[in-house]
Design an enzyme around this catalytic site. Structure first.
Site, PDB file in Angstrom:
ATOM      1  N   ARG A 159       0.874  -1.254  -0.032  1.00  0.00           N
ATOM      2  CA  ARG A 159       0.061  -0.071   0.039  1.00  0.00           C
ATOM      3  C   ARG A 159       0.784   1.057  -0.076  1.00  0.00           C
ATOM      4  NH1 ARG A 159      -3.068  -3.704  -0.574  1.00  0.00           N
ATOM      5  NH2 ARG A 159      -5.050  -3.959   0.055  1.00  0.00           N
ATOM      6  N   SER A 234     -10.803  -0.685   3.315  1.00  0.00           N
ATOM      7  CA  SER A 234     -10.039  -0.573   4.548  1.00  0.00           C
ATOM      8  C   SER A 234      -9.520   0.858   4.834  1.00  0.00           C
ATOM      9  CB  SER A 234      -8.538  -1.505   4.518  1.00  0.00           C
ATOM     10  OG  SER A 234      -8.984  -2.958   4.120  1.00  0.00           O
ATOM     11  N   GLU A 330      -4.740   3.871   5.600  1.00  0.00           N
ATOM     12  CA  GLU A 330      -4.692   3.697   4.451  1.00  0.00           C
ATOM     13  C   GLU A 330      -5.083   4.756   3.667  1.00  0.00           C
ATOM     14  OE1 GLU A 330      -5.682  -0.302   2.287  1.00  0.00           O
ATOM     15  OE2 GLU A 330      -6.734   1.262   1.052  1.00  0.00           O
TER      16      GLU A 330
HETATM   17  P1  FAD Z   1      -9.130   8.812  -5.297  1.00  0.00           P
HETATM   18  O1  FAD Z   1      -9.730   8.359  -4.161  1.00  0.00           O
HETATM   19  O2  FAD Z   1      -9.742   9.363  -6.417  1.00  0.00           O
HETATM   20  O3  FAD Z   1      -7.464   9.066  -5.083  1.00  0.00           O
HETATM   21  C1  FAD Z   1      -6.698   8.559  -4.041  1.00  0.00           C
HETATM   22  C2  FAD Z   1      -5.291   9.317  -3.932  1.00  0.00           C
HETATM   23  O4  FAD Z   1      -4.735   9.236  -5.182  1.00  0.00           O
HETATM   24  C3  FAD Z   1      -5.550  10.984  -3.574  1.00  0.00           C
HETATM   25  O5  FAD Z   1      -4.403  11.060  -2.784  1.00  0.00           O
HETATM   26  C4  FAD Z   1      -5.434  11.332  -5.162  1.00  0.00           C
HETATM   27  O6  FAD Z   1      -5.086  12.909  -5.253  1.00  0.00           O
HETATM   28  C5  FAD Z   1      -4.567  10.682  -5.871  1.00  0.00           C
HETATM   29  N1  FAD Z   1      -4.820  10.271  -7.449  1.00  0.00           N
HETATM   30  C6  FAD Z   1      -5.896   9.729  -7.825  1.00  0.00           C
HETATM   31  N2  FAD Z   1      -5.728   9.914  -9.385  1.00  0.00           N
HETATM   32  C7  FAD Z   1      -4.398  10.332  -9.622  1.00  0.00           C
HETATM   33  C8  FAD Z   1      -3.656  10.514 -10.730  1.00  0.00           C
HETATM   34  N3  FAD Z   1      -4.459  10.439 -11.865  1.00  0.00           N
HETATM   35  N4  FAD Z   1      -2.303  11.202 -10.608  1.00  0.00           N
HETATM   36  C9  FAD Z   1      -1.797  11.469  -9.239  1.00  0.00           C
HETATM   37  N5  FAD Z   1      -2.441  11.003  -8.209  1.00  0.00           N
HETATM   38  C10 FAD Z   1      -4.048  10.692  -8.267  1.00  0.00           C
HETATM   39  N6  FAD Z   1      -7.617  -0.789  -2.334  1.00  0.00           N
HETATM   40  C11 FAD Z   1      -6.783  -1.831  -2.442  1.00  0.00           C
HETATM   41  O7  FAD Z   1      -5.525  -1.595  -2.658  1.00  0.00           O
HETATM   42  N7  FAD Z   1      -7.290  -3.155  -2.599  1.00  0.00           N
HETATM   43  C12 FAD Z   1      -8.461  -3.337  -2.273  1.00  0.00           C
HETATM   44  O8  FAD Z   1      -8.973  -4.417  -2.320  1.00  0.00           O
HETATM   45  C13 FAD Z   1      -9.780  -2.247  -2.101  1.00  0.00           C
HETATM   46  N8  FAD Z   1     -10.688  -2.544  -1.953  1.00  0.00           N
HETATM   47  C14 FAD Z   1     -11.657  -1.346  -1.592  1.00  0.00           C
HETATM   48  C15 FAD Z   1     -13.061  -1.588  -1.536  1.00  0.00           C
HETATM   49  C16 FAD Z   1     -13.924  -0.735  -1.487  1.00  0.00           C
HETATM   50  C17 FAD Z   1     -15.627  -0.878  -1.151  1.00  0.00           C
HETATM   51  C18 FAD Z   1     -13.481   0.607  -1.585  1.00  0.00           C
HETATM   52  C19 FAD Z   1     -14.435   1.967  -1.228  1.00  0.00           C
HETATM   53  C20 FAD Z   1     -12.193   1.143  -1.458  1.00  0.00           C
HETATM   54  C21 FAD Z   1     -11.293  -0.134  -1.820  1.00  0.00           C
HETATM   55  N9  FAD Z   1      -9.751   0.077  -1.924  1.00  0.00           N
HETATM   56  C22 FAD Z   1      -9.036  -1.117  -2.214  1.00  0.00           C
HETATM   57  C23 FAD Z   1      -9.216   1.596  -2.083  1.00  0.00           C
HETATM   58  C24 FAD Z   1      -9.258   2.358  -3.342  1.00  0.00           C
HETATM   59  O9  FAD Z   1     -10.262   1.544  -4.231  1.00  0.00           O
HETATM   60  C25 FAD Z   1      -7.814   2.312  -4.131  1.00  0.00           C
HETATM   61  O10 FAD Z   1      -7.084   3.111  -3.256  1.00  0.00           O
HETATM   62  C26 FAD Z   1      -8.002   2.877  -5.618  1.00  0.00           C
HETATM   63  O11 FAD Z   1      -6.972   2.891  -6.110  1.00  0.00           O
HETATM   64  C27 FAD Z   1      -8.470   4.555  -5.345  1.00  0.00           C
HETATM   65  O12 FAD Z   1      -9.047   5.136  -6.795  1.00  0.00           O
HETATM   66  P2  FAD Z   1      -9.413   6.510  -6.682  1.00  0.00           P
HETATM   67  O13 FAD Z   1      -9.493   6.516  -8.419  1.00  0.00           O
HETATM   68  O14 FAD Z   1     -11.060   6.274  -6.394  1.00  0.00           O
HETATM   69  O15 FAD Z   1      -8.498   7.231  -6.004  1.00  0.00           O
HETATM   70  N1  EPU Z   2     -10.599 -10.345  10.665  1.00  0.00           N
HETATM   71  C1  EPU Z   2     -11.437 -10.168  12.010  1.00  0.00           C
HETATM   72  N2  EPU Z   2     -12.426  -9.408  12.099  1.00  0.00           N
HETATM   73  C2  EPU Z   2     -12.938  -8.689  10.899  1.00  0.00           C
HETATM   74  C3  EPU Z   2     -12.119  -8.403   9.853  1.00  0.00           C
HETATM   75  C4  EPU Z   2     -11.010  -9.398   9.420  1.00  0.00           C
HETATM   76  O1  EPU Z   2     -10.955 -11.013  12.985  1.00  0.00           O
HETATM   77  O2  EPU Z   2     -13.755  -8.027  11.279  1.00  0.00           O
HETATM   78  C5  EPU Z   2      -9.432 -11.113  10.588  1.00  0.00           C
HETATM   79  C6  EPU Z   2      -9.976 -12.628  10.005  1.00  0.00           C
HETATM   80  O3  EPU Z   2      -8.682 -13.189  10.591  1.00  0.00           O
HETATM   81  C7  EPU Z   2      -9.654 -12.763   8.656  1.00  0.00           C
HETATM   82  C8  EPU Z   2      -8.297 -11.639   8.266  1.00  0.00           C
HETATM   83  O4  EPU Z   2      -8.649 -10.593   9.476  1.00  0.00           O
HETATM   84  O5  EPU Z   2      -9.370 -13.787   8.204  1.00  0.00           O
HETATM   85  C9  EPU Z   2      -8.332 -11.051   7.051  1.00  0.00           C
HETATM   86  O6  EPU Z   2      -9.368 -10.508   6.520  1.00  0.00           O
HETATM   87  P1  EPU Z   2     -10.075 -10.216   5.175  1.00  0.00           P
HETATM   88  O7  EPU Z   2      -9.663 -11.339   4.418  1.00  0.00           O
HETATM   89  O8  EPU Z   2     -11.355  -9.598   5.209  1.00  0.00           O
HETATM   90  O9  EPU Z   2      -8.787  -8.953   4.595  1.00  0.00           O
HETATM   91  P2  EPU Z   2      -8.167  -7.787   5.156  1.00  0.00           P
HETATM   92  O10 EPU Z   2      -6.865  -8.075   5.756  1.00  0.00           O
HETATM   93  O11 EPU Z   2      -8.947  -7.210   6.213  1.00  0.00           O
HETATM   94  C10 EPU Z   2      -6.848  -7.117   2.902  1.00  0.00           C
HETATM   95  C11 EPU Z   2      -6.829  -5.793   2.220  1.00  0.00           C
HETATM   96  C12 EPU Z   2      -8.153  -5.679   1.423  1.00  0.00           C
HETATM   97  C13 EPU Z   2      -8.222  -6.712   0.364  1.00  0.00           C
HETATM   98  C14 EPU Z   2      -8.167  -8.000   1.205  1.00  0.00           C
HETATM   99  C15 EPU Z   2      -8.058  -9.083   0.202  1.00  0.00           C
HETATM  100  C16 EPU Z   2      -5.563  -4.100   3.666  1.00  0.00           C
HETATM  101  C17 EPU Z   2      -5.521  -2.909   4.413  1.00  0.00           C
HETATM  102  N3  EPU Z   2      -6.786  -4.866   3.229  1.00  0.00           N
HETATM  103  O12 EPU Z   2      -8.015  -6.990   4.074  1.00  0.00           O
HETATM  104  O13 EPU Z   2      -7.935  -4.213   0.667  1.00  0.00           O
HETATM  105  O14 EPU Z   2      -9.255  -6.740  -0.347  1.00  0.00           O
HETATM  106  O15 EPU Z   2      -7.156  -8.166   2.116  1.00  0.00           O
HETATM  107  O16 EPU Z   2      -6.674  -9.335  -0.316  1.00  0.00           O
HETATM  108  O17 EPU Z   2      -4.413  -4.777   3.132  1.00  0.00           O
HETATM  109  C18 EPU Z   2      -8.302  -2.077   0.878  1.00  0.00           C
HETATM  110  O18 EPU Z   2      -7.123  -2.004   0.766  1.00  0.00           O
HETATM  111  O19 EPU Z   2      -9.060  -1.182   1.089  1.00  0.00           O
HETATM  112  C19 EPU Z   2      -9.037  -3.360   0.939  1.00  0.00           C
HETATM  113  C20 EPU Z   2     -10.071  -3.684   0.958  1.00  0.00           C
END
Ligand code: FAD
Ligand code: EPU
Length: 334
Positions: A159, A234, A330
């Site tokens: 991240r 997250s 994050e």
């Molecule tokens: P924004 O929120 O619009 O911007 C994020 C940052 O990047 C800001 O600082 C912005 O200024 C900058 N930025 C955006 N575009 C550009 C550009 N073109 N050039 C320079 N800077 C820029 N993230 C994960 O890694 N894994 C996950 O599994 C994951 N799951 C998610 C689930 C949900 C339900 C949600 C809501 C979010 C999740 N995220 C996850 C976080 C998010 O999806 C990512 O961080 C994604 O890359 C953000 O994209 P965005 O276009 O919305 O960025």
């Molecule tokens: N857990 C709990 N309680 C909870 C949630 C999680 O005990 O309420 C424990 C469980 O043991 C579970 C473990 O945490 O097995 C991991 O949980 P999960 O599989 O949901 O994944 P995570 O570690 O919480 C990360 C990323 C996600 C990504 C998933 C799948 C980060 C900060 N988050 O979540 O990314 O989608 O793994 O790879 O690394 C994001 O970055 O926004 C995001 C959603």
């Protein structure tokens, strides 16, 4: 150029703040024009799925909609695909799966744009974009010059990238080039519930399309849909700690989940730490920790960024007190 615009439709947390100036751009040409307005500071916004607004935004907010997906080079086993930074990430994943290009199917349904993906090196289900990333092109805000960043230049980490450190706020990413497989795909089903979900779906020899579908199913069952419940995924990173800290935790919590990292450190899921502190499903005012995933902070409706940040601070304090571990957000708190 518009002024005094509500950013409510432009962030998935659903926070209602105003941008002093606002411009949507669909090409690098339009981006250069917006930069020439001289209005600063400049905030580039993609899908707004990783930002928490805590106050109105001064200066210019540029909403990025730079389009385009093209195969830049074709090799026997792989292709290099150059994608406009405003393309919606999941639409790119669906395009790749449809064309039989592998490598990003495990990252299906991550919200946001392609251009934001390198900022925090998005990842899910065992794959991060650094694994498929070739290079990106970015405009330097101060000079308007176009630079190319290779995989090494981006200094990707968990991240993390140079764009969250030295280069923070200095560049606008315009396009990203990915290397995807055309055949002999590396199907990766070892992470989380992918294998179990494929079995439930009756799939024995999974294709990239099967993996993508399984990931979509898992994510939909666990994570709140931002169009229904405001959130940014997250809220915190999963902390990395020492084996000593882990041993101390295991004494009182023998089943604490943890993952050993190659560098000798240990990763402990932040969701588990937060749940152990009693926050899971707890509501505080208009915000709270999601009932199915403690790591996700949500907006019950009408929350403002300051109250979400206050809740985040309380969570950080209680995890620190109980486990001696410092959680880091994050989400980009603005
Ligand atoms: P924004 O929120 O619009 O911007 C994020 C940052 O990047 C800001 O600082 C912005 O200024 C900058 N930025 C955006 N575009 C550009 C550009 N073109 N050039 C320079 N800077 C820029 N993230 C994960 O890694 N894994 C996950 O599994 C994951 N799951 C998610 C689930 C949900 C339900 C949600 C809501 C979010 C999740 N995220 C996850 C976080 C998010 O999806 C990512 O961080 C994604 O890359 C953000 O994209 P965005 O276009 O919305 O960025
Ligand atoms: N857990 C709990 N309680 C909870 C949630 C999680 O005990 O309420 C424990 C469980 O043991 C579970 C473990 O945490 O097995 C991991 O949980 P999960 O599989 O949901 O994944 P995570 O570690 O919480 C990360 C990323 C996600 C990504 C998933 C799948 C980060 C900060 N988050 O979540 O990314 O989608 O793994 O790879 O690394 C994001 O970055 O926004 C995001 C959603």
């Amino acid at each position: 150029m518009k002024s005094n615009i509500s950013l409510l439709p432009f962030n998935t947390f659903g926070i209602d703040v105003k941008a002093e100036y606002f411009e949507e751009i669909t090409s690098t040409f339009e981006l250069k024009k917006a930069l020439r307005s001289g209005i600063r500071p400049l905030l580039i916004l993609g899908g707004g799925s990783n930002v928490l607004f805590t106050s109105d935004v001064k200066g210019l907010v540029v909403k990025n909609a730079i389009a385009g997906i093209k195969v830049a080079r074709s090799f026997t086993n792989k292709v290099w695909v150059e994608v406009g930074s405003g393309v919606v990430w999941h639409e790119f994943v669906l395009w790749a799966v449809k064309n039989g290009y592998g490598g990003i199917e495990n990252m299906s349904l991550i919200p946001g744009t392609v251009g934001a993906a390198p900022i925090q090196n998005i990842g899910a289900y065992g794959v991060e974009i650094k694994d498929v990333f070739v290079r990106l092109k970015a405009l330097e805000i101060e000079t308007g010059k176009l630079y190319t960043f290779t995989n090494k230049d981006c200094r990707f980490g968990y991240r993390d990238s140079i764009f969250k450190r030295e280069a923070k706020g200095k560049f606008v990413i315009c396009s990203v080039t990915f290397s995807l497989t055309r055949q002999a795909h590396q199907i990766n089903v070892s992470y989380g519930d992918i294998q179990k979900t494929l079995e439930q779906n009756g799939v024995k020899e999974p294709t990239i399309a099967d993996v993508s579908q399984a990931v979509v199913q898992i994510r939909t069952s666990k994570l709140p849909d931002p169009s229904v419940i405001g959130n940014c995924g997250s809220f915190f990173k999963n902390p990395e700690t020492t084996t000593d800290v882990l041993e101390a935790i295991l004494k009182n919590n023998p089943t604490a989940p943890h993952y050993h990292l190659p560098d000798g450190k240990v990763k402990i899921p932040a969701g588990w730490l937060i749940e152990q502190c009693g926050w899971k499903g707890k509501r505080v005012g208009n915000t709270g920790s999601y009932e199915k995933q403690a790591l996700v902070l949500i907006n019950y409706g009408g929350a403002n960024g300051k109250e979400v940040r206050a809740l985040a601070d309380q969570i950080i304090d209680s995890v620190k007190l109980k486990f001696g571990i410092s959680l880091e957000p994050e989400v980009n708190i603005l």
